[in-house]
Motif scaffolding. Structure first.
Motif, PDB file in Angstrom:
ATOM      1  N   VAL A 376      33.447  12.168  25.559  1.00  0.00           N
ATOM      2  CA  VAL A 376      32.397  11.539  26.367  1.00  0.00           C
ATOM      3  C   VAL A 376      32.959  10.955  27.678  1.00  0.00           C
ATOM      4  CG1 VAL A 376      30.695   9.666  26.414  1.00  0.00           C
ATOM      5  CG2 VAL A 376      30.815  11.181  24.446  1.00  0.00           C
ATOM      6  N   ARG A 378      34.665  12.411  29.603  1.00  0.00           N
ATOM      7  CA  ARG A 378      34.641  13.494  30.595  1.00  0.00           C
ATOM      8  C   ARG A 378      33.265  13.685  31.225  1.00  0.00           C
ATOM      9  NH1 ARG A 378      39.152  16.675  29.292  1.00  0.00           N
ATOM     10  NH2 ARG A 378      38.766  17.785  31.247  1.00  0.00           N
ATOM     11  N   ALA A 379      32.245  13.060  30.630  1.00  0.00           N
ATOM     12  CA  ALA A 379      30.890  13.174  31.179  1.00  0.00           C
ATOM     13  C   ALA A 379      30.657  12.029  32.164  1.00  0.00           C
ATOM     14  CB  ALA A 379      29.856  13.118  30.054  1.00  0.00           C
ATOM     15  N   PRO A 380      30.522  12.336  33.443  1.00  0.00           N
ATOM     16  CA  PRO A 380      30.355  11.248  34.421  1.00  0.00           C
ATOM     17  C   PRO A 380      29.058  10.467  34.154  1.00  0.00           C
ATOM     18  CG  PRO A 380      29.997  13.416  35.441  1.00  0.00           C
ATOM     19  CD  PRO A 380      30.489  13.668  34.057  1.00  0.00           C
ATOM     20  N   ASN A 381      29.138   9.140  34.304  1.00  0.00           N
ATOM     21  CA  ASN A 381      27.954   8.296  34.091  1.00  0.00           C
ATOM     22  C   ASN A 381      26.880   8.562  35.121  1.00  0.00           C
ATOM     23  OD1 ASN A 381      28.587   6.830  31.818  1.00  0.00           O
ATOM     24  ND2 ASN A 381      29.882   5.418  32.980  1.00  0.00           N
ATOM     25  N   ARG A 382      25.683   8.170  34.777  1.00  0.00           N
ATOM     26  CA  ARG A 382      24.587   8.284  35.744  1.00  0.00           C
ATOM     27  C   ARG A 382      24.207   6.903  36.230  1.00  0.00           C
ATOM     28  NH1 ARG A 382      22.780  13.278  35.970  1.00  0.00           N
ATOM     29  NH2 ARG A 382      23.310  14.580  34.181  1.00  0.00           N
ATOM     30  N   GLU A 383      24.520   6.596  37.470  1.00  0.00           N
ATOM     31  CA  GLU A 383      24.084   5.305  37.984  1.00  0.00           C
ATOM     32  C   GLU A 383      22.647   5.452  38.476  1.00  0.00           C
ATOM     33  OE1 GLU A 383      25.436   4.939  42.665  1.00  0.00           O
ATOM     34  OE2 GLU A 383      26.930   4.508  41.138  1.00  0.00           O
ATOM     35  N   LEU A 384      21.934   4.332  38.493  1.00  0.00           N
ATOM     36  CA  LEU A 384      20.546   4.376  38.941  1.00  0.00           C
ATOM     37  C   LEU A 384      20.486   4.698  40.428  1.00  0.00           C
ATOM     38  CD1 LEU A 384      18.940   1.347  37.106  1.00  0.00           C
ATOM     39  CD2 LEU A 384      18.606   3.773  36.653  1.00  0.00           C
ATOM     40  N   THR A 385      19.496   5.479  40.794  1.00  0.00           N
ATOM     41  CA  THR A 385      19.377   5.866  42.192  1.00  0.00           C
ATOM     42  C   THR A 385      17.904   5.998  42.554  1.00  0.00           C
ATOM     43  OG1 THR A 385      19.833   7.667  43.739  1.00  0.00           O
ATOM     44  CG2 THR A 385      19.648   8.282  41.441  1.00  0.00           C
ATOM     45  N   PHE A 386      17.599   5.821  43.831  1.00  0.00           N
ATOM     46  CA  PHE A 386      16.251   6.138  44.280  1.00  0.00           C
ATOM     47  C   PHE A 386      16.030   7.635  44.062  1.00  0.00           C
ATOM     48  CE2 PHE A 386      16.866   2.479  47.403  1.00  0.00           C
ATOM     49  CZ  PHE A 386      16.011   1.625  46.722  1.00  0.00           C
ATOM     50  N   PRO A 604      20.053  12.490  45.664  1.00  0.00           N
ATOM     51  CA  PRO A 604      20.320  13.435  44.567  1.00  0.00           C
ATOM     52  C   PRO A 604      20.006  14.882  44.927  1.00  0.00           C
ATOM     53  CG  PRO A 604      19.000  11.568  43.792  1.00  0.00           C
ATOM     54  CD  PRO A 604      19.074  11.471  45.283  1.00  0.00           C
TER      55      PRO A 604
ATOM     56  N   ARG B  52      14.450   7.848  38.144  1.00  0.00           N
ATOM     57  CA  ARG B  52      15.409   7.493  39.177  1.00  0.00           C
ATOM     58  C   ARG B  52      16.808   7.986  38.855  1.00  0.00           C
ATOM     59  NH1 ARG B  52      11.785   3.871  37.860  1.00  0.00           N
ATOM     60  NH2 ARG B  52      10.120   3.908  39.352  1.00  0.00           N
ATOM     61  N   THR B  86      25.909  17.233  30.190  1.00  0.00           N
ATOM     62  CA  THR B  86      26.708  16.014  29.993  1.00  0.00           C
ATOM     63  C   THR B  86      25.913  14.932  29.266  1.00  0.00           C
ATOM     64  OG1 THR B  86      26.177  15.218  32.215  1.00  0.00           O
ATOM     65  CG2 THR B  86      28.262  16.387  31.946  1.00  0.00           C
ATOM     66  N   ARG B  90      26.940  12.834  25.824  1.00  0.00           N
ATOM     67  CA  ARG B  90      26.844  11.382  25.628  1.00  0.00           C
ATOM     68  C   ARG B  90      26.061  11.043  24.354  1.00  0.00           C
ATOM     69  NH1 ARG B  90      27.378  10.282  31.056  1.00  0.00           N
ATOM     70  NH2 ARG B  90      25.458  11.370  31.558  1.00  0.00           N
ATOM     71  N   PRO B 111      25.115  13.681  38.631  1.00  0.00           N
ATOM     72  CA  PRO B 111      24.876  12.266  38.937  1.00  0.00           C
ATOM     73  C   PRO B 111      25.279  11.990  40.388  1.00  0.00           C
ATOM     74  CG  PRO B 111      26.278  12.523  36.985  1.00  0.00           C
ATOM     75  CD  PRO B 111      26.173  13.866  37.625  1.00  0.00           C
ATOM     76  N   GLN B 113      27.236   9.946  41.647  1.00  0.00           N
ATOM     77  CA  GLN B 113      28.683   9.759  41.877  1.00  0.00           C
ATOM     78  C   GLN B 113      29.373  11.108  42.068  1.00  0.00           C
ATOM     79  OE1 GLN B 113      26.828   8.339  39.465  1.00  0.00           O
ATOM     80  NE2 GLN B 113      28.003   6.778  38.402  1.00  0.00           N
ATOM     81  N   ILE B 115      27.785  13.789  43.279  1.00  0.00           N
ATOM     82  CA  ILE B 115      27.331  14.217  44.605  1.00  0.00           C
ATOM     83  C   ILE B 115      28.199  13.596  45.680  1.00  0.00           C
ATOM     84  CG2 ILE B 115      25.442  13.922  46.270  1.00  0.00           C
ATOM     85  CD1 ILE B 115      23.541  14.138  43.807  1.00  0.00           C
TER      86      ILE B 115
END
Lengths: 643, 209
Positions: A376, A378-386, A604, B52, B86, B90, B111, B113, B115
């Motif tokens: 896990v 290795r799976a990049p996190n998803r930060e909140l984004t507009f 995105p 989002r 991914t 998780r 995600p 980051q 990009i």
């Protein structure tokens, strides 16, 4: 056609907790429902607004929760059944009115439905509305599953009408926003006639004037109502016990935690060792019922969210009963068996119960845990984004750039809405304070008066269109009246976007789809003497110029940035531009822009292609706002208007 | 109620992906299909950042008995439907176990980051191997690509429902799908969704594309 009114009595339907609450209100013959949108409560009013026509309901989105309570209370005063749902913050907003309503009493059934958000899953606090029931001294009910969400709501109207007091039905995210099967009851044939009686004996609750005074008399009356509520609670079928007659331990729970307790008992196979007392009438606790269960064993474990509310109330009763039933051990949050903050879940409760029973609980084999942990990472996190194409990204891009170029340490006072994310990198971390709805402009109004003490930083506030009407107006009026120096940036995306495009006073449509007059934000701001400019945030240059000009001005300035939300039903899936990166013009790392589009703007809809060393557009994600075309210093992003 | 015997009771299904992929609709459709069979379904949704770019997950508890917690306990998933590679990983880490089965859509959503060029998105072949390693059985579908050929990327979620139906682990049938999707859509859109559902059944029968 909605299942809420089309479903057949006796049959089961899959409903969201919020829809179950709405169905309960319909089965109770509710006439008026008013509220202000807020996750996790919004679907209660939304689902009722869709059936308003064929059930002769009046449903409205009010300007804020306090007003919604007043609107619903008026219906109760006129003899109708009324409901007022809100998220936890709403109870704070309306608490001034509620404190008086608790004393004045109600006539037609009046049900307040606060939907709390333990764990702050879609909030920036995890405040507890149950505390308010105790503070206001009104009865509190907590449904423990989906069927009860319907049944308890229905019962709450009857109870309220019997007591002449408002009743709280408290839900939480994991009930309101979860779904389960609910068996329908009959919808009543009701045709109520509204009328307000006010010329009877002054102290007559049903025919006199409605007010909280004389306070000592009304407060006494309120306590008599609570006493009656407790009598009803003693025999309520919604308080249930499951387990052995002589358990080692009794779990005491309410609301969504009921699910977690049942799960924990099942996972530990402890059904013959522990009992589960699920309480629906959590304030005031019915003492006879409590004494019965407290007498069954010596150890109790209270599982609830978020504060140790029932734990404390139970401890008070246990202390009073100690001479008769002996000393009891009541565990829960105060002794650290469960955390004081955050939401609970089946795992937390199972581990805690396992500890109390001397059992070991391992949810996954050790080697699986170890290997999955390695993978896990290795799976990049998803930060909140507009969202891609969100007007807020463009607005904060310009706000941030202007403040940086202005170079006087200017900052933004943030507010509540999707644009709350402007405290994060997606909004270029532009907002530096963040509190309640409308507080951005109130706090800015205060900062704007600190020149006297040597503070010379430019002060901005941001505010959405719905928030403007809900709670920013008094702050803006305050700034004008007290001659504060602020620039309010109004992020007008034409709807209460974050919670699902509910209507507000600036729009031409009401909650039930009817046409209504739209109040102009611009006209309101101009009428109080603010300097007003309007721009399209997608037009980066004109927005930048407008903001620079306003920052030079003293007094109260308002910049209205108008661009409809990307997800709004009218705009969704319509591309304005076809956007593409011209590979020959994108210079990548050698450009000197430092990958401005993908590293800083971070929409995105863009992709940084590491292999080619160039930016690209992700066609599945891009919605064609074309803003990235305006920010590329080498004009490598081409936008073509879609015919 | 029902006489249906599930392979596990409760049967725990997770549908996971990224906000905007139609995860919530998919879980409601599956929930309504199974409710029509008389099963008791509880659905929990993680949301907040749903539209989002955040990870979104729906938990479905399916039982011939009573309602279960809207949150599945750690390590207790029976089936994971992943709309994004991914995010599937998780979810496996938290809810997986050596007996879990996984259906995964292989279209990545980067995600922000990634990009912005900070962490790398893993190689898709590696991702497949890891998913296999953490599952008893795994199926990989290019659902988004096929959905785009059918006219809309969003249909990927329906293709995966079809794929799940094709595995015959749960009593999911076409008539119930048509009825459940009809609660949200009407007319031509129902037909488009039915086509995507059938496509999913076809794809899983060929074990992928």
């Amino acid at each position: 056609m909605s299942i809420l009114t089309n479903g057949e009595p006796g049959k089961r339907y899959l409903l969201m907790g919020n829809e179950a609450i709405a169905r309960g209100a319909l089965e109770a013959g509710v006439s008026v429902c008013a509220g202000y949108p807020g996750t996790p409560s919004s679907e209660i009013i939304e689902s009722l607004s869709k059936v308003a026509g064929n059930r002769n309901l009046y449903v409205e989105w009010s300007t804020n929760e306090k007003v919604s309570m007043e609107v619903a209370a008026a219906a109760s005063f006129a003899g109708l059944r009324a409901m007022c749902p809100m998220k936890q913050n709403g109870v704070n907003v309306g608490s001034d009115f509620l404190l008086h309503l608790a004393l004045s009493g109600t006539r037609g059934g009046m049900v307040i439905v606060p939907c709390d958000d333990p764990g702050a899953l879609s909030s920036i606090n995890e405040g507890e509305s149950r505390q308010f029931a105790r503070l206001l001294e009104v009865p509190l009910l907590e449904p423990g599953d989906f069927q009860e969400a319907k049944g308890i709501t229905r019962w709450a109207f009857e109870l309220s009408e019997e007591l002449h007091s408002m009743v709280f039905v408290r839900s939480v995210t994991r009930l309101s926003h979860a779904s389960g099967n609910v068996e329908f009851g009959e919808l009543p044939q009701v045709n109520p006639k509204a009328g307000f009686k006010h010329d009877g004996f002054i102290l007559d609750e049903m025919e006199g004037i409605i007010t909280s005074a004389p306070v000592d008399y009304k407060h006494g009356l309120q306590h008599a109502k609570l006493k009656k509520a407790v009598e009803r609670f003693e025999n309520s079928p919604f308080n249930t016990y499951q387990g052995p007659e002589h358990p080692e331990l009794i779990l005491v729970t309410s609301s969504a935690c009921n699910f977690y307790c049942r799960e924990a008992i099942g996972l530990l196979d402890a059904g013959d060792r522990v009992g589960l007392l699920k309480l629906a009438t959590t304030w005031p606790l019915p003492p006879k019922l409590i004494e019965k269960y407290l007498s069954m064993t010596d150890r109790f474990f209270v599982v609830e969210e978020v504060i140790p509310f029932t734990e404390e109330n139970l401890k008070i009763l246990a202390q009073e009963m100690a001479p008769r039933i002996g000393i009891k051990t009541i565990m829960g949050k105060r002794d650290g068996k469960l955390p004081m903050v955050g939401e609970l879940n089946p795992d937390i409760v199972t581990q805690a119960l396992a500890g109390l029973l001397g059992l070991e609980y391992k949810p996954q084999p050790d080697d699986y845990v170890q290997r999955s942990r390695e993978i896990v990472t290795r799976a990049p996190n998803r930060e909140l984004t507009f969202c891609p194409g969100c007007p807020h990204r463009a607005s904060f891009w310009t706000i941030n750039n202007v403040l940086k170029m202005d170079n006087r340490q200017g900052f933004v006072c943030g507010d509540i809405g999707c644009y709350t994310l402007s405290t994060l990198p997606t909004g270029f971390s532009a907002s530096k304070t963040l509190h309640a709805m409308g507080s951005g402009t109130g706090v800015a109004s205060g900062f704007g008066k600190l020149k006297q003490f040597g503070m010379d930083q430019p002060v901005l506030s941001v505010c959405g269109d719905s928030t403007f009407f809900a709670s920013a107006l008094p702050a803006l009026f305050n700034a004008v009246h007290n001659q504060s120096d602020i620039t309010m940036v109004l992020l007008d995306n034409s709807g209460t976007a974050m919670t699902g495009f509910q209507t507000h006073p600036g729009l031409k449509t009401g909650a039930m789809g009817q046409e209504v007059p739209a109040i102009s934000i611009e006209a309101v701001c101009r009428s109080i003497g603010a300097k007003v400019k309007i721009s399209d945030p997608f037009d980066i240059e004109s927005t930048r110029n407008a903001l620079f000009e306003l920052l030079e001005e003293n007094g109260v300035n308002v910049l209205i940035l108008k661009q409809i939300c990307t997800l709004s039903p009218e705009k969704k899936a319509k591309k304005k531009f076809e956007v593409r990166v011209m590979a020959e013009k994108c210079l990548g790392e050698s450009c000197g822009c430092g990958r401005l589009c993908t590293r800083i703007f971070r929409c995105p809809g863009l992709i940084w292609n590491k292999d080619k060393g160039k930016a690209e557009i992700n066609d599945v994600i891009c919605i064609g706002c074309g803003v990235c075309g305006s920010i590329c210093p080498n004009a490598a992003i081409e936008k073509k208007e879609v015919a | 109620m029902t006489n249906i015997q599930l392979s596990q009771d409760p049967y725990n299904l997770i549908i996971a992906g990224v906000g905007g992929q139609g995860n919530v609709l998919a879980s409601r459709v599956v929930g309504n299909m199974l409710s029509r069979k008389g099963l008791t379904v509880t659905i929990g949704e993680t949301f907040g950042g749903t539209q989002r770019g955040g990870s979104v997950m729906s938990h479905l508890r399916i039982s011939s008995g009573s309602a279960f917690s809207p949150l599945i306990p750690r390590g207790k998933a029976d089936m994971i439907i992943g709309l994004e590679p991914t995010d599937t990983l998780r979810v496996l880490g938290t809810y997986g176990n050596p007996d879990v089965k996984t259906i995964c859509n292989m279209r990545p959503i980067h995600p922000v980051q990634v990009i912005s060029g900070e962490p790398s998105y893993p190689d898709l072949e590696d991702a497949k191997n890891w998913i296999r390693e953490l599952s008893r059985d795994a199926w990989f579908l290019d659902a988004t690509d096929v959905a785009m050929e059918m006219g809309a990327a969003i249909l990927g979620n329906i293709i995966l429902i079809g794929a799940l139906a094709g595995l015959n682990e749960l009593p999911l049938d076409r008539e119930d799908f048509e009825n459940a999707i009809g609660l949200t859509f009407s007319g031509e859109k129902v037909q488009v969704n039915l086509a995507a559902y059938d496509k999913g059944i076809e794809m899983i029968a060929r074990n992928g594309r």
